[in-house]
Each structure stands twice: as structure tokens, then as C-alpha cells.
Write a protein that holds these residues in place. Structure first.
Motif, PDB file in Angstrom:
ATOM      1  N   UNK A 105      44.114  40.321  33.849  1.00 50.83           N
ATOM      2  CA  UNK A 105      45.244  40.909  34.828  1.00 50.83           C
ATOM      3  C   UNK A 105      44.724  40.430  36.181  1.00 50.83           C
ATOM      4  N   UNK A 106      43.937  41.026  36.697  1.00 46.40           N
ATOM      5  CA  UNK A 106      43.075  41.075  38.341  1.00 46.40           C
ATOM      6  C   UNK A 106      43.120  39.733  37.794  1.00 46.40           C
ATOM      7  N   UNK A 107      42.678  39.160  38.184  1.00 47.04           N
ATOM      8  CA  UNK A 107      42.269  37.391  37.859  1.00 47.04           C
ATOM      9  C   UNK A 107      43.477  36.713  37.475  1.00 47.04           C
ATOM     10  N   UNK A 108      44.279  36.977  37.099  1.00 44.14           N
ATOM     11  CA  UNK A 108      45.843  36.575  37.240  1.00 44.14           C
ATOM     12  C   UNK A 108      46.656  36.523  38.291  1.00 44.14           C
ATOM     13  N   UNK A 109      46.107  37.735  39.029  1.00 40.23           N
ATOM     14  CA  UNK A 109      47.083  38.839  40.032  1.00 40.23           C
ATOM     15  C   UNK A 109      46.637  37.664  41.140  1.00 40.23           C
ATOM     16  N   UNK A 110      45.055  37.519  41.159  1.00 42.97           N
ATOM     17  CA  UNK A 110      44.670  36.306  42.355  1.00 42.97           C
ATOM     18  C   UNK A 110      44.925  35.259  42.452  1.00 42.97           C
ATOM     19  N   UNK A 111      45.568  34.144  41.131  1.00 45.37           N
ATOM     20  CA  UNK A 111      45.516  33.195  41.311  1.00 45.37           C
ATOM     21  C   UNK A 111      47.474  33.035  41.462  1.00 45.37           C
ATOM     22  N   UNK A 112      47.558  34.295  41.279  1.00 46.11           N
ATOM     23  CA  UNK A 112      48.949  34.192  41.187  1.00 46.11           C
ATOM     24  C   UNK A 112      49.830  34.282  42.963  1.00 46.11           C
ATOM     25  N   UNK A 113      48.397  34.513  43.885  1.00 50.04           N
ATOM     26  CA  UNK A 113      48.520  34.672  45.129  1.00 50.04           C
ATOM     27  C   UNK A 113      48.416  33.334  45.883  1.00 50.04           C
ATOM     28  N   UNK A 114      47.727  33.054  45.591  1.00 47.77           N
ATOM     29  CA  UNK A 114      46.609  31.804  45.614  1.00 47.77           C
ATOM     30  C   UNK A 114      47.873  30.899  45.111  1.00 47.77           C
ATOM     31  N   UNK A 115      48.634  30.609  43.835  1.00 46.34           N
ATOM     32  CA  UNK A 115      49.816  29.603  43.794  1.00 46.34           C
ATOM     33  C   UNK A 115      50.945  29.819  44.801  1.00 46.34           C
ATOM     34  N   UNK A 116      51.125  31.102  45.459  1.00 42.27           N
ATOM     35  CA  UNK A 116      52.044  31.935  46.718  1.00 42.27           C
ATOM     36  C   UNK A 116      51.362  30.714  47.814  1.00 42.27           C
ATOM     37  N   UNK A 117      50.275  31.350  48.147  1.00 42.25           N
ATOM     38  CA  UNK A 117      49.902  30.562  49.057  1.00 42.25           C
ATOM     39  C   UNK A 117      50.143  29.558  50.119  1.00 42.25           C
ATOM     40  N   UNK A 118      49.497  28.584  48.183  1.00 39.92           N
ATOM     41  CA  UNK A 118      49.888  27.225  48.325  1.00 39.92           C
ATOM     42  C   UNK A 118      50.929  25.969  48.552  1.00 39.92           C
ATOM     43  N   UNK A 119      51.677  27.089  47.624  1.00 44.00           N
ATOM     44  CA  UNK A 119      53.452  26.669  47.742  1.00 44.00           C
ATOM     45  C   UNK A 119      53.072  25.869  46.003  1.00 44.00           C
ATOM     46  N   UNK A 120      52.195  25.893  45.400  1.00 40.37           N
ATOM     47  CA  UNK A 120      52.168  25.170  44.600  1.00 40.37           C
ATOM     48  C   UNK A 120      53.200  25.782  42.915  1.00 40.37           C
ATOM     49  N   UNK A 121      54.343  25.468  43.065  1.00 38.92           N
ATOM     50  CA  UNK A 121      55.693  25.729  41.880  1.00 38.92           C
ATOM     51  C   UNK A 121      55.074  25.883  41.132  1.00 38.92           C
ATOM     52  N   UNK A 122      54.951  24.086  40.955  1.00 41.98           N
ATOM     53  CA  UNK A 122      54.800  23.663  39.569  1.00 41.98           C
ATOM     54  C   UNK A 122      53.768  24.173  38.406  1.00 41.98           C
ATOM     55  N   UNK A 123      53.117  25.141  39.055  1.00 39.95           N
ATOM     56  CA  UNK A 123      51.763  25.498  37.837  1.00 39.95           C
ATOM     57  C   UNK A 123      52.312  27.037  37.618  1.00 39.95           C
ATOM     58  N   UNK A 124      53.471  27.526  37.912  1.00 39.83           N
ATOM     59  CA  UNK A 124      54.434  28.615  37.958  1.00 39.83           C
ATOM     60  C   UNK A 124      55.115  28.480  35.589  1.00 39.83           C
ATOM     61  N   UNK A 125      56.251  27.349  35.530  1.00 39.95           N
ATOM     62  CA  UNK A 125      55.636  27.325  34.120  1.00 39.95           C
ATOM     63  C   UNK A 125      54.144  27.577  33.092  1.00 39.95           C
ATOM     64  N   UNK A 126      53.549  27.526  33.523  1.00 32.82           N
ATOM     65  CA  UNK A 126      51.776  27.621  32.527  1.00 32.82           C
ATOM     66  C   UNK A 126      51.339  28.560  32.568  1.00 32.82           C
ATOM     67  N   UNK A 127      51.704  29.196  33.821  1.00 28.39           N
ATOM     68  CA  UNK A 127      51.197  30.702  34.074  1.00 28.39           C
ATOM     69  C   UNK A 127      52.274  31.880  32.856  1.00 28.39           C
TER      70      UNK A 127
END
Length: 299
Positions: A105-127
């Protein structure tokens, strides 16, 4: 002072293959990656260590599954923070998850922060699908993280409808799965009004009034179980959907909930209902009961 002895060691052993001589040999790779992550913060050195791990039969020195998991946690955490997101996703995440490594979970949380910072919403369904597979949907920080990305997203003009539908599907899936889990748990996941309100907003964006109404009814009927209240935007978005769908009954139910939680915007909701709908006598009585006849007469 940070020691650079690991760099000297790597300069000596890079490209070589090793056999386990002592059980302590299985500590090398996890310790080396921890040093790369926490002490040297070096992506280049981490990749050199990882290349050595995959040289010949060296992977036998990774140790047990616990050490392996720690090794990849350090590796992922470092790359998420130092590499461009797309590079990390293509070269590391897609290559290793889930068949080699399941991110904690801690790694997933870091990844979500990176997705948010990059506005990379295309990854959300997979995550989201991975959070389900990894049984992480009871983690409040991850739920809130992924929902906030969806709420704040600004999809391209030609993708607004498809993105809204995709995010509404995820929001409904989240709501349904947590409700199902709560039926089978002795200690249920406590819903917050904020999270329910955000799910309501996401579902309302796709104009799915039936499922949006299910969440509003939960907010209304289970106030004693829900922690806190939704943002006003959730009620306003839901009311707009009721107006779009020409459904005064559900609009008045929204007003009912707003007055139940003593929201200061309740009168404005009532005025909007009176302005946008042609209400019958019974409906006008309900609105008057919730906000007072003066508000109805002024509308």
C-alpha cells in the motif's frame, strides 16, 4: 556522512555471477537496494544493482519472499520519485507487476501521488483493478487518493464523456465492493461523508441518476453510521442531475438531506428547486416543511 562503499563494491563485482556460500549472502541485494533508496538516493546505482541481480543465476541470492518484497519496495519507491512516470510504468511497473512483485500500500500511495502530479489519469482504471486484485480497497488513504484524482481530473475535450463514464464505473464499483465487504466484516469499513459525496459526484457526472440516488439515500438514511458530511458540490451536482432528468421527487430528497445536516446552502437548493420545477401542492408543502414557507414564496 554518507558512505559510498557500495559504489566501490559494485565497481568490483558488476557483471559477475555468484553462488551462495553463506546464508548471509542473501542479505546483499536487499541491503544494497535499501542503501540506493534511503542513503544514496541513486537511480543509476539502483539499476546497476538490479542488473547484477539478473546476471546469470544471481537471482538465487535474493533470499526469501520477504527480502524479495523489501528489495522491490525500495526499488519501486526510488524509481517513482526519480524517473518520469511513463518511463517507470513502461520499463518497471508493467514488467514486474503482478507476476514478480505486488506493490505494498505504501508504494501504491506513492504511485498515486505521481499519477496525480503528472495528471496521468489514463492509468487510473489499471491501478484500481490492481487495488482490487491486491485486496487494498479497505485502505482509506488509497481510496481517497484515487477518488481525488478522478474528482480533480481535467480530461481532454474529446474524452470528457468517455472519462466520466469510466470514472463513474470505478466509483460505483468502489461503492458496491465496500458495501459487499461490510456485509461480511465484523468490523465494517466506516464510510465518510466526504468519500460518499465524491463517489456521488463521479456517478452523477455520467448522468446515472439511479445509482447516484442510492448513495444519496445512504447518506440520508444512515447518517448515524457515516462520519462527517459530503462537500456541498456533491449535493449541488446531484440536484443538477435531477433537473436534467426532470425528477423533482429526488431533488426534494436532496433538499431533505441538506436540511437534515443543517447545511447553510439548503435555502439556495430550495430556491433552485422551486425555480427549475413546476411543483405540485404536495411537493411545495414538503419544500416549505424543510426550509419554511417564506423561502417558497420568495422563489
Amino acid at each position: 556522512q554518507v558512505s559510498h562503499v557500495l559504489i566501490d563494491i559494485m565497481n568490483e563485482i558488476e557483471g559477475k555471477e555468484f553462488q551462495i556460500q553463506d546464508i548471509r549472502d542473501t542479505h546483499f541485494f536487499v541491503t544494497a537496494m535499501e542503501i540506493c533508496r534511503h542513503h544514496l538516493f541513486s537511480t543509476d546505482l539502483a539499476k546497476r544493482v538490479n542488473a547484477l541481480l539478473h546476471t546469470g543465476e544471481n537471482y538465487n541470492l535474493i533470499g526469501d519472499s520477504y527480502k524479495e518484497s523489501n528489495y522491490y519496495r525500495y526499488y519501486f519507491s526510488l524509481l517513482i520519485q526519480t524517473e518520469p512516470l511513463e518511463t517507470f510504468m513502461n520499463d518497471t511497473y508493467f514488467q514486474l507487476v503482478p507476476h514478480v512483485y505486488i506493490p505494498e500500500p505504501s508504494v501504491m500511495e506513492e504511485l498515486l501521488r505521481s499519477i496525480e502530479g503528472n495528471a496521468a489519469i489514463e492509468h487510473i482504471p489499471l491501478i484500481w483493478s490492481h487495488m482490487i486484485c491486491f485486496e487494498q480497497i479497505t485502505r482509506e488513504n488509497l481510496l481517497n487518493g484515487i477518488v481525488q484524482i478522478m474528482i480533480q481530473s481535467k480530461p481532454a475535450a474529446d474524452k470528457i464523456d468517455s472519462t466520466n463514464e469510466e470514472f463513474a464505473r470505478i466509483a460505483l464499483d468502489m461503492y458496491t465492493k465496500i458495501e459487499e465487504k461490510n456485509e461480511n466484516r465484523s468490523k465494517p469499513i466506516v464510510w465518510t461523508g466526504k468519500l460518499l459525496g465524491d463517489l456521488l459526484r463521479l456517478i452523477a457526472k455520467s448522468q446515472d441518476i439511479d445509482n447516484a440516488s442510492n448513495i444519496l439515500e445512504k447518506l440520508l438514511n444512515e447518517q448515524h453510521k457515516v462520519l462527517g458530511e459530503p462537500d456541498f458540490e456533491a449535493l449541488d451536482d446531484y440536484l443538477q442531475l435531477c433537473i436534467l432528468k426532470k425528477d423533482p421527487t429526488r431533488a426534494i430528497q436532496c433538499l431533505h438531506y441538506s436540511t437534515e445536516i443543517n447545511h447553510h446552502e439548503s435555502i439556495n437548493l430550495a430556491k433552485k428547486i422551486c425555480k427549475e420545477f413546476t411543483l405540485d401542492e404536495n411537493q411545495l408543502k414538503k419544500v416549505s416543511f424543510y426550509v419554511g414557507s417564506d423561502t417558497v414564496n420568495d422563489a
